[in-house]
Scaffold this motif. Structure first.
Motif, PDB file in Angstrom:
ATOM      1  N   UNK A 194      55.121  41.313  35.524  1.00 11.23           N
ATOM      2  CA  UNK A 194      55.556  39.965  35.162  1.00 11.23           C
ATOM      3  C   UNK A 194      56.979  39.702  35.639  1.00 11.23           C
ATOM      4  N   UNK A 195      57.857  40.683  35.503  1.00  9.18           N
ATOM      5  CA  UNK A 195      59.232  40.544  35.978  1.00  9.18           C
ATOM      6  C   UNK A 195      59.243  40.317  37.490  1.00  9.18           C
ATOM      7  N   UNK A 196      58.395  41.027  38.216  1.00  7.96           N
ATOM      8  CA  UNK A 196      58.322  40.841  39.663  1.00  7.96           C
ATOM      9  C   UNK A 196      57.861  39.432  40.023  1.00  7.96           C
ATOM     10  N   UNK A 197      56.882  38.912  39.291  1.00  9.87           N
ATOM     11  CA  UNK A 197      56.420  37.544  39.554  1.00  9.87           C
ATOM     12  C   UNK A 197      57.539  36.545  39.287  1.00  9.87           C
ATOM     13  N   UNK A 198      58.246  36.725  38.185  1.00 12.23           N
ATOM     14  CA  UNK A 198      59.358  35.839  37.848  1.00 12.23           C
ATOM     15  C   UNK A 198      60.439  35.875  38.927  1.00 12.23           C
ATOM     16  N   UNK A 199      60.719  37.051  39.446  1.00 13.98           N
ATOM     17  CA  UNK A 199      61.715  37.170  40.507  1.00 13.98           C
ATOM     18  C   UNK A 199      61.276  36.399  41.747  1.00 13.98           C
ATOM     19  N   UNK A 200      60.003  36.542  42.114  1.00  9.70           N
ATOM     20  CA  UNK A 200      59.487  35.816  43.274  1.00  9.70           C
ATOM     21  C   UNK A 200      59.528  34.304  43.046  1.00  9.70           C
ATOM     22  N   UNK A 201      59.247  33.871  41.806  1.00  6.08           N
ATOM     23  CA  UNK A 201      59.267  32.448  41.496  1.00  6.08           C
ATOM     24  C   UNK A 201      60.666  31.853  41.634  1.00  6.08           C
ATOM     25  N   UNK A 202      61.681  32.686  41.495  1.00  6.05           N
ATOM     26  CA  UNK A 202      63.066  32.232  41.629  1.00  6.05           C
ATOM     27  C   UNK A 202      63.583  32.374  43.061  1.00  6.05           C
ATOM     28  N   UNK A 203      62.677  32.682  43.980  1.00  8.21           N
ATOM     29  CA  UNK A 203      63.027  32.675  45.390  1.00  8.21           C
ATOM     30  C   UNK A 203      63.489  33.982  45.976  1.00  8.21           C
ATOM     31  N   UNK A 204      63.473  35.065  45.202  1.00  2.44           N
ATOM     32  CA  UNK A 204      63.902  36.360  45.734  1.00  2.44           C
ATOM     33  C   UNK A 204      62.768  36.981  46.553  1.00  2.44           C
ATOM     34  N   UNK A 205      63.117  37.535  47.704  1.00  2.00           N
ATOM     35  CA  UNK A 205      62.136  38.208  48.554  1.00  2.00           C
ATOM     36  C   UNK A 205      62.637  39.604  48.881  1.00  2.00           C
ATOM     37  N   UNK A 206      62.774  40.403  47.832  1.00  2.00           N
ATOM     38  CA  UNK A 206      63.231  41.769  48.031  1.00  2.00           C
ATOM     39  C   UNK A 206      62.171  42.629  48.711  1.00  2.00           C
ATOM     40  N   UNK A 207      60.893  42.258  48.547  1.00  2.00           N
ATOM     41  CA  UNK A 207      59.796  43.138  48.930  1.00  2.00           C
ATOM     42  C   UNK A 207      58.851  42.445  49.908  1.00  2.00           C
ATOM     43  N   UNK A 208      58.317  43.228  50.843  1.00  2.00           N
ATOM     44  CA  UNK A 208      57.353  42.672  51.784  1.00  2.00           C
ATOM     45  C   UNK A 208      56.065  42.280  51.073  1.00  2.00           C
ATOM     46  N   UNK A 209      55.598  43.164  50.191  1.00  2.00           N
ATOM     47  CA  UNK A 209      54.381  42.884  49.427  1.00  2.00           C
ATOM     48  C   UNK A 209      54.507  43.475  48.034  1.00  2.00           C
ATOM     49  N   UNK A 210      53.762  42.900  47.087  1.00  2.00           N
ATOM     50  CA  UNK A 210      53.748  43.376  45.710  1.00  2.00           C
ATOM     51  C   UNK A 210      52.320  43.659  45.273  1.00  2.00           C
ATOM     52  N   UNK A 211      52.133  44.777  44.588  1.00  2.00           N
ATOM     53  CA  UNK A 211      50.868  45.076  43.924  1.00  2.00           C
ATOM     54  C   UNK A 211      51.140  45.065  42.425  1.00  2.00           C
ATOM     55  N   UNK A 212      50.422  44.222  41.697  1.00  2.00           N
ATOM     56  CA  UNK A 212      50.732  43.950  40.297  1.00  2.00           C
ATOM     57  C   UNK A 212      49.537  44.312  39.423  1.00  2.00           C
TER      58      UNK A 212
END
Length: 315
Positions: free
Chosen positions: A129-147
């Protein structure tokens, strides 16, 4: 800082363990593990609520066998990271954006300077959930995410005995630091195996309990009213159709078909509305997909291998 290693759950070799401090003054424990020779790339592992690095030693091995370096942290308020309230058994957070501070600090102080790119993320429960929230705020730290089992909605039951309105009311009345009514100080993973909602694998369940017995400081019991209120507010926002539709981060959501904690239907709805992602359900699996029986874990890792470049599937 240390890693807790026991015969039933030995620490992977070559670990670098340390502490970092967030801009708001919270000390976090991290660990990183070098990749095998000749391979590149790092998977950053983010755990669920009340979890800790040691629980994922087997997962670290699984990732390194695929050629990846691994980096991970204990979120604030759990594991051996700094606790926010005097009673260390309470799982407390003022708001979920505090976890985004942990994520950003970890990436900037550990991942970017010390880990080989490209970077991928693997999250479980709250960590997903934290990773999704980060992506929603425009951060692109990671090429891909597995959740795995992202905390998007609940599976037809209140969260630790509290509903959204009840949790909000208690918090507004000044009870945010109290444990949710009826919550236990004991870690869920230390309860008897029978009818547990986490995994159908008794050996992996017992392994986690043995780690907790060896180092009780790792444990967290029920969350506080403030954490519960923040969780409900985050899940409510995520369940709006426009929320996943605006995400541009490639992500794969994986749900357990028998998860009695998180709503599989909510994960499926979220996945259908993604523009740059997809989802799947593993029939028969409970909440802790990476701690499940081996035949179910094989399905999880097959999905991971199909989505993340650099795994053996890609050659």
């Amino acid at each position: 800082m240390k890693l807790v290693s026991i015969p039933a759950n030995p620490a992977p070799s070559g670990a670098a363990v340390g502490a970092i401090e967030t801009p708001d003054g919270v000390t976090l424990r991290y660990a990183r593990f070098a990749p095998p020779p000749g391979r590149k790339g790092t998977v950053c592992l983010f755990q669920g609520r009340a979890e800790f690095i040691e629980k994922y030693f087997e997962v670290v091995h699984d990732l390194r066998s695929r050629g990846f370096a691994v980096a991970t942290i204990d979120f604030r308020g759990q594991g051996l990271s700094q606790r926010a309230v005097r009673d260390s058994r309470k799982g407390h957070a003022r708001r979920f954006s505090d976890y985004l501070i942990d994520l950003e600090t970890f990436v900037k102080q550990v991942v970017l300077p010390d880990c080989p790119p490209p970077f991928f993320a693997l999250g479980q429960g709250m960590g997903a959930t934290v990773l999704i929230e980060s992506a929603a705020r425009g951060h692109r730290w990671f090429d891909r995410m597995v959740l795995a089992s992202p905390m998007i909605g609940l599976a037809q039951r209140p969260l630790f005995g509290a509903g959204p309105t009840f949790a909000r009311s208690l918090r507004l009345l000044g009870f945010g630091r109290l444990a949710v009514p009826g919550g236990s100080r004991h870690a869920a993973a230390a309860e008897p195996f029978a009818d547990n909602p986490l995994t159908s694998d008794p050996i992996r369940y017992a392994r986690t309990a043995a780690v907790i017995e060896a180092e009780p400081a790792l444990t967290v019991g029920a969350p506080t009213v403030a954490w519960t209120d923040a969780a409900f507010r985050t899940m409510t926002a995520m369940q709006r159709p426009q929320y996943p539709a605006r995400l541009r981060q490639p992500m794969l959501l994986i749900a357990g078909g028998h998860d009695t904690m998180i709503s599989t239907a909510a994960i499926e709805r979220f996945g259908f509305n993604l523009r740059a992602g997809s989802h799947l359900v593993i029939p028969g699996a409970l909440h802790d997909l990476m701690m499940e029986q081996e035949q179910l874990r094989k399905l999880f890792w097959a999905a991971f291998d199909a989505f993340v470049p650099g795994t053996p599937l890609y050659g």
